[in-house]
Design a protein around this motif. Sequence first.
Motif, short mmCIF file in Angstrom:
data_model
loop_
_atom_site.label_atom_id
_atom_site.label_comp_id
_atom_site.label_asym_id
_atom_site.label_seq_id
_atom_site.Cartn_x
_atom_site.Cartn_y
_atom_site.Cartn_z
N UNK A 1 4.55 -2.18 1.02
CA UNK A 1 4.47 -2.23 -0.43
C UNK A 1 3.46 -1.18 -0.84
N UNK A 2 3.65 -0.60 -2.03
CA UNK A 2 2.67 0.33 -2.57
C UNK A 2 2.05 -0.29 -3.80
N UNK A 3 0.74 -0.13 -3.94
CA UNK A 3 -0.01 -0.67 -5.07
C UNK A 3 -0.77 0.48 -5.71
N UNK A 4 -0.63 0.62 -7.02
CA UNK A 4 -1.43 1.59 -7.76
C UNK A 4 -2.82 0.98 -7.94
N UNK A 5 -3.87 1.75 -7.71
CA UNK A 5 -5.24 1.25 -7.81
C UNK A 5 -5.87 1.67 -9.14
N UNK A 6 -5.15 1.40 -10.23
CA UNK A 6 -5.61 1.76 -11.59
C UNK A 6 -5.89 3.25 -11.70
N UNK A 7 -4.99 4.05 -11.13
CA UNK A 7 -5.15 5.50 -11.16
C UNK A 7 -4.95 6.02 -12.58
N UNK A 8 -5.54 7.17 -12.86
CA UNK A 8 -5.39 7.75 -14.19
C UNK A 8 -4.03 8.42 -14.37
N UNK A 9 -3.48 9.01 -13.30
CA UNK A 9 -2.22 9.73 -13.39
C UNK A 9 -0.98 8.91 -13.10
N UNK A 10 -1.16 7.71 -12.56
CA UNK A 10 -0.03 6.82 -12.30
C UNK A 10 0.62 7.04 -10.95
N UNK A 11 1.35 5.99 -10.55
CA UNK A 11 2.14 6.00 -9.33
C UNK A 11 3.59 5.77 -9.72
N UNK A 12 4.47 6.64 -9.27
CA UNK A 12 5.88 6.58 -9.63
C UNK A 12 6.72 6.45 -8.36
N UNK A 13 7.72 5.57 -8.41
CA UNK A 13 8.68 5.43 -7.33
C UNK A 13 10.04 5.80 -7.89
N UNK A 14 10.65 6.83 -7.35
CA UNK A 14 11.96 7.31 -7.81
C UNK A 14 11.98 7.51 -9.32
N UNK A 15 10.90 8.06 -9.86
CA UNK A 15 10.82 8.40 -11.27
C UNK A 15 10.36 7.29 -12.20
N UNK A 16 10.16 6.09 -11.68
CA UNK A 16 9.74 4.96 -12.51
C UNK A 16 8.27 4.62 -12.23
N UNK A 17 7.47 4.55 -13.28
CA UNK A 17 6.06 4.20 -13.08
C UNK A 17 5.96 2.75 -12.62
N UNK A 18 5.03 2.50 -11.69
CA UNK A 18 4.90 1.15 -11.15
C UNK A 18 3.45 0.86 -10.80
N UNK A 19 3.11 -0.42 -10.85
CA UNK A 19 1.81 -0.88 -10.37
C UNK A 19 1.93 -1.40 -8.95
N UNK B 1 -6.26 17.09 -4.46
CA UNK B 1 -5.58 17.62 -5.65
C UNK B 1 -6.23 16.95 -6.85
N UNK B 2 -6.65 17.71 -7.86
CA UNK B 2 -7.37 17.12 -8.99
C UNK B 2 -6.56 16.09 -9.78
N UNK B 3 -5.25 16.11 -9.65
CA UNK B 3 -4.43 15.12 -10.37
C UNK B 3 -4.48 13.74 -9.72
N UNK B 4 -4.81 13.70 -8.43
CA UNK B 4 -4.86 12.45 -7.69
C UNK B 4 -6.22 11.79 -7.92
N UNK B 5 -6.21 10.49 -8.20
CA UNK B 5 -7.45 9.76 -8.41
C UNK B 5 -8.23 9.61 -7.11
N UNK B 6 -9.53 9.30 -7.24
CA UNK B 6 -10.38 9.14 -6.06
C UNK B 6 -9.80 8.11 -5.09
N UNK B 7 -9.40 6.97 -5.60
CA UNK B 7 -8.69 5.93 -4.85
C UNK B 7 -7.43 5.66 -5.65
N UNK B 8 -6.35 6.33 -5.32
CA UNK B 8 -5.16 6.35 -6.17
C UNK B 8 -4.21 5.19 -5.89
N UNK B 9 -3.82 5.01 -4.62
CA UNK B 9 -2.83 3.99 -4.29
C UNK B 9 -3.13 3.43 -2.90
N UNK B 10 -2.48 2.31 -2.62
CA UNK B 10 -2.67 1.67 -1.33
C UNK B 10 -1.32 1.19 -0.82
#
Length: 153
Positions: free
Chosen positions: A77-95, A59-68
């Motif tokens: 645990x989920x870690x955002x890998x400096x994605x351009x579109x962000x990672x959200x858990x239950x509506x809250x953006x998180x790293x 999906x073009x919205x998902x970064x090449x390496x988006x999350x881990x």
Amino acid sequence: MNWMENPNGASDQKKDSEGPDHAIPENAFLIIRGTKSVPLKQNIIRIGRYQDNAIVIDDPRVSRHHAELRAINGHFDIFDLNSSGGTYINGMRTDQAILYPGDHISLAGVELLFTQNELLPNRGRRDTSTLTPNFGERGTAFFRTTFFNRKKK
């Protein structure tokens, strides 16, 4: 949007470590867009658009390496890998966040659901099965009808 599990995607990722700090939670799954269930059976699971990820989401919205996802102390645990579109858990953006069963994950708008057969401790949830004895085996939520019948001002 297409997605796939990449059996070769974990080859360049860290190998499973031994010991309780890296125990993989049992019966953990990601449900992608409500249509496909992916079992989580590795200590480290990278998610993204590129083919070298363990879970590939085309999906073009998902970064090449988006999350881990990382298994730590018996939970993921989920870690955002400096994605351009962000990672959200239950509506809250998180790293970075601990995942609990039922958490809704959004990777730049692509919806995932984390599920697991057993609840994790210390989430603030409590066993309600003993609150109302003789009402069946499962806990039951009771609502006052006045709450739902309020008129909006």
